[in-house]
Design a protein around this motif. Structure first.
Motif, mmCIF file in Angstrom:
data_model
loop_
_atom_site.group_PDB
_atom_site.id
_atom_site.type_symbol
_atom_site.label_atom_id
_atom_site.label_comp_id
_atom_site.label_asym_id
_atom_site.label_seq_id
_atom_site.Cartn_x
_atom_site.Cartn_y
_atom_site.Cartn_z
ATOM 1 N N LYS A 188 19.196 25.591 -51.605
ATOM 2 C CA LYS A 188 18.716 24.556 -52.547
ATOM 3 C C LYS A 188 18.122 25.219 -53.793
ATOM 4 O O LYS A 188 18.304 24.745 -54.908
ATOM 5 C CB LYS A 188 17.684 23.649 -51.885
ATOM 6 C CG LYS A 188 18.295 22.637 -50.966
ATOM 7 C CD LYS A 188 17.439 21.363 -50.917
ATOM 8 C CE LYS A 188 17.959 20.408 -49.861
ATOM 9 N NZ LYS A 188 17.535 20.749 -48.497
ATOM 10 N N LEU A 189 17.423 26.330 -53.586
ATOM 11 C CA LEU A 189 16.832 27.046 -54.722
ATOM 12 C C LEU A 189 17.939 27.500 -55.689
ATOM 13 O O LEU A 189 17.833 27.336 -56.898
ATOM 14 C CB LEU A 189 16.038 28.264 -54.224
ATOM 15 C CG LEU A 189 15.352 29.099 -55.288
ATOM 16 C CD1 LEU A 189 14.285 28.288 -56.034
ATOM 17 C CD2 LEU A 189 14.708 30.348 -54.689
ATOM 18 N N ARG A 190 19.020 28.002 -55.112
ATOM 19 C CA ARG A 190 20.143 28.445 -55.934
ATOM 20 C C ARG A 190 20.718 27.263 -56.719
ATOM 21 O O ARG A 190 20.991 27.349 -57.911
ATOM 22 C CB ARG A 190 21.231 29.049 -55.025
ATOM 23 C CG ARG A 190 22.388 29.705 -55.776
ATOM 24 C CD ARG A 190 23.509 30.115 -54.842
ATOM 25 N NE ARG A 190 24.178 28.984 -54.204
ATOM 26 C CZ ARG A 190 25.063 28.185 -54.794
ATOM 27 N NH1 ARG A 190 25.406 28.397 -56.039
ATOM 28 N NH2 ARG A 190 25.602 27.169 -54.136
ATOM 29 N N ARG A 191 20.844 26.123 -56.060
ATOM 30 C CA ARG A 191 21.409 24.941 -56.723
ATOM 31 C C ARG A 191 20.497 24.452 -57.856
ATOM 32 O O ARG A 191 20.966 24.008 -58.896
ATOM 33 C CB ARG A 191 21.622 23.806 -55.698
ATOM 34 C CG ARG A 191 22.645 24.136 -54.620
ATOM 35 C CD ARG A 191 24.062 24.041 -55.131
ATOM 36 N NE ARG A 191 24.474 22.659 -55.274
ATOM 37 C CZ ARG A 191 25.455 22.251 -56.086
ATOM 38 N NH1 ARG A 191 26.096 23.115 -56.820
ATOM 39 N NH2 ARG A 191 25.782 20.985 -56.167
ATOM 40 N N VAL A 192 19.183 24.546 -57.615
ATOM 41 C CA VAL A 192 18.227 24.103 -58.640
ATOM 42 C C VAL A 192 18.282 25.037 -59.851
ATOM 43 O O VAL A 192 18.257 24.600 -61.007
ATOM 44 C CB VAL A 192 16.790 24.046 -58.062
ATOM 45 C CG1 VAL A 192 15.755 23.970 -59.166
ATOM 46 C CG2 VAL A 192 16.649 22.846 -57.143
ATOM 47 N N GLN A 193 18.404 26.344 -59.574
ATOM 48 C CA GLN A 193 18.366 27.319 -60.674
ATOM 49 C C GLN A 193 19.691 27.425 -61.427
ATOM 50 O O GLN A 193 19.724 27.893 -62.560
ATOM 51 C CB GLN A 193 17.961 28.692 -60.121
ATOM 52 C CG GLN A 193 16.497 28.708 -59.702
ATOM 53 C CD GLN A 193 16.067 30.005 -59.052
ATOM 54 O OE1 GLN A 193 16.918 30.740 -58.525
ATOM 55 N NE2 GLN A 193 14.778 30.288 -59.066
ATOM 56 N N GLU A 194 20.753 26.968 -60.789
ATOM 57 C CA GLU A 194 22.091 27.057 -61.378
ATOM 58 C C GLU A 194 22.137 26.497 -62.802
ATOM 59 O O GLU A 194 22.674 27.114 -63.715
ATOM 60 C CB GLU A 194 23.057 26.247 -60.504
ATOM 61 C CG GLU A 194 24.390 26.905 -60.259
ATOM 62 C CD GLU A 194 25.132 26.184 -59.123
ATOM 63 O OE1 GLU A 194 25.893 26.857 -58.428
ATOM 64 O OE2 GLU A 194 24.940 24.963 -58.940
ATOM 65 N N ALA A 195 21.537 25.300 -62.970
ATOM 66 C CA ALA A 195 21.591 24.622 -64.262
ATOM 67 C C ALA A 195 20.898 25.438 -65.357
ATOM 68 O O ALA A 195 21.317 25.434 -66.517
ATOM 69 C CB ALA A 195 20.951 23.249 -64.161
ATOM 70 N N THR A 196 19.849 26.147 -64.992
ATOM 71 C CA THR A 196 19.070 26.903 -65.985
ATOM 72 C C THR A 196 19.777 28.188 -66.385
ATOM 73 O O THR A 196 19.552 28.706 -67.471
ATOM 74 C CB THR A 196 17.697 27.294 -65.394
ATOM 75 O OG1 THR A 196 17.388 26.427 -64.328
ATOM 76 C CG2 THR A 196 16.626 27.238 -66.437
ATOM 77 N N ASP A 197 20.601 28.681 -65.486
ATOM 78 C CA ASP A 197 21.216 29.981 -65.734
ATOM 79 C C ASP A 197 22.541 29.900 -66.491
ATOM 80 O O ASP A 197 23.206 30.909 -66.691
ATOM 81 C CB ASP A 197 21.455 30.698 -64.385
ATOM 82 C CG ASP A 197 20.136 30.997 -63.685
ATOM 83 O OD1 ASP A 197 19.105 31.056 -64.377
ATOM 84 O OD2 ASP A 197 20.141 31.145 -62.441
ATOM 85 N N LEU A 198 22.935 28.695 -66.895
ATOM 86 C CA LEU A 198 24.268 28.547 -67.500
ATOM 87 C C LEU A 198 24.351 29.091 -68.920
ATOM 88 O O LEU A 198 25.427 29.412 -69.401
ATOM 89 C CB LEU A 198 24.685 27.072 -67.482
ATOM 90 C CG LEU A 198 24.964 26.502 -66.090
ATOM 91 C CD1 LEU A 198 25.180 24.995 -66.162
ATOM 92 C CD2 LEU A 198 26.180 27.177 -65.463
ATOM 93 N N GLY A 199 23.221 29.152 -69.585
ATOM 94 C CA GLY A 199 23.259 29.661 -70.959
ATOM 95 C C GLY A 199 21.994 29.295 -71.701
ATOM 96 O O GLY A 199 21.016 28.811 -71.110
#
Ligand code: G1P
Length: 298
Positions: free
Chosen positions: A89-100
């Motif tokens: 879940k942590l990975r899924r939450v952080q995914e959006a922030t790491d896109l650019g």
């Protein structure tokens, strides 16, 4: 020379009011409607990011603050998930922030898609850039944007994406008149018309929501008069560029034959959710047999 630089910026117009989804969109941007477990806009930002476009400018408006929150960090939630050891879940939450790196600017008047793109002029500067419309989702397994960037670099002008549609559908889209380019898998655009009546459409090739534009489009947009719906149309500016001469003129198109999902109205939104869910390994195997049974009963 402008056209020798690699395209690095993406512009995502997201200022629309989303009236087709009222009342769901009364207090929430339509771009935040979930397509499965991700808001629609995240698919689009992820697509840009995957094509190497890490500098994203979102053209927003009033009541769109949720978009900024979504792409921001949420320290408390992240810390809680981390403490629980819920790494997935942590990975899924952080995914959006790491896109650019996402930037925001507001379109102050709803004057149309062309006007929204013009709001990006200062941020984009003198470089070719991509525009991705949030209602169109392109399946991540199908390649489109990178191909369009390659074509832009090769031709030096602007590039649009087209898709064959049933002629009865063409009045919902921009429509292009094209000719083949010998030895190439892209075509030359001779003319464009925004949402023509079926009898006026030059083809059944519909403009879909991906563009790679030469910055000269900004000069043209500044001069473009309101067109269909009394809005400044990007299609009209591209029609001008297709007929122009000199640096940054000319429009080519990539004809997309992959999977596109439209989240712009209720029916196509549901179809998009069902199509994507059917293919997701965590949902599809249970959803598809249920769907079959459901359909056989109706
Ligand atoms: C916009 C463009 C249209 C294009 C469509 C693709 O229209 O103006 O040319 O075909 O996106 O989704 P909209 O759907 O925003 O009315």
């Amino acid at each position: 020379m402008t056209q020798n630089r690699r395209v690095i910026k993406a512009v995502i117009p997201a200022a629309g009011l989303g009236t087709r989804f009222l009342p769901a969109t009364k207090a929430m941007p339509k771009e935040m409607l979930p397509v499965l477990d991700q808001p629609a806009i995240q698919y689009v930002v992820a697509e840009a990011s995957k094509a190497g476009l890490k500098d994203v400018l979102m053209i927003t408006g009033r009541s769109k603050r949720a978009l900024e929150d979504h792409f921001d960090r949420v320290p408390f939630m992240e810390a809680t998930l981390e403490a629980k050891g819920d790494t997935e879940k942590l990975r899924r939450v952080q995914e959006a922030t790491d896109l650019g790196e996402i930037h925001y600017i507001r379109q102050k008047d709803p004057k149309g898609l062309g006007h929204a793109v013009l709001c990006a002029k200062q941020h984009v500067g003198d470089e070719a850039f991509a525009v991705l419309l949030g209602d169109d989702l392109i399946d991540e397994r199908d390649e489109l944007l990178s191909t369009m960037i390659d074509v832009q670099e090769k031709t030096g002008g602007s590039v649009i994406a087209l898709m064959e549609v049933d002629p009865s559908q063409i009045s919902a889209y921009g429509c292009a008149d094209v000719t083949a380019v010998e030895g190439e898998d892209y075509v030359r655009v001779n003319g464009l018309v925004e949402k023509p009546a079926i009898e006026d459409a030059p083809s059944n090739l519909a403009v879909i929501g991906r563009y790679v534009l030469h910055p000269r489009v900004f000069d043209v947009l500044e001069e473009t008069k309101p067109g269909r719906g009394n809005e400044i149309q990007l299609t009209d500016a591209l029609e001008t560029l297709a007929a122009a001469d000199g640096e940054g003129s000319g429009v080519h198109a990539v004809v997309f034959r992959g999977r596109r999902y439209d989240t712009g109205d209720k029916l196509s939104y549901l179809q998009a959710v069902i199509s994507l869910a059917s293919e997701r390994p965590d949902i599809g195997p249970e959803l598809v047999p249920w769907l079959k049974e459901f359909v056989s009963k109706h």
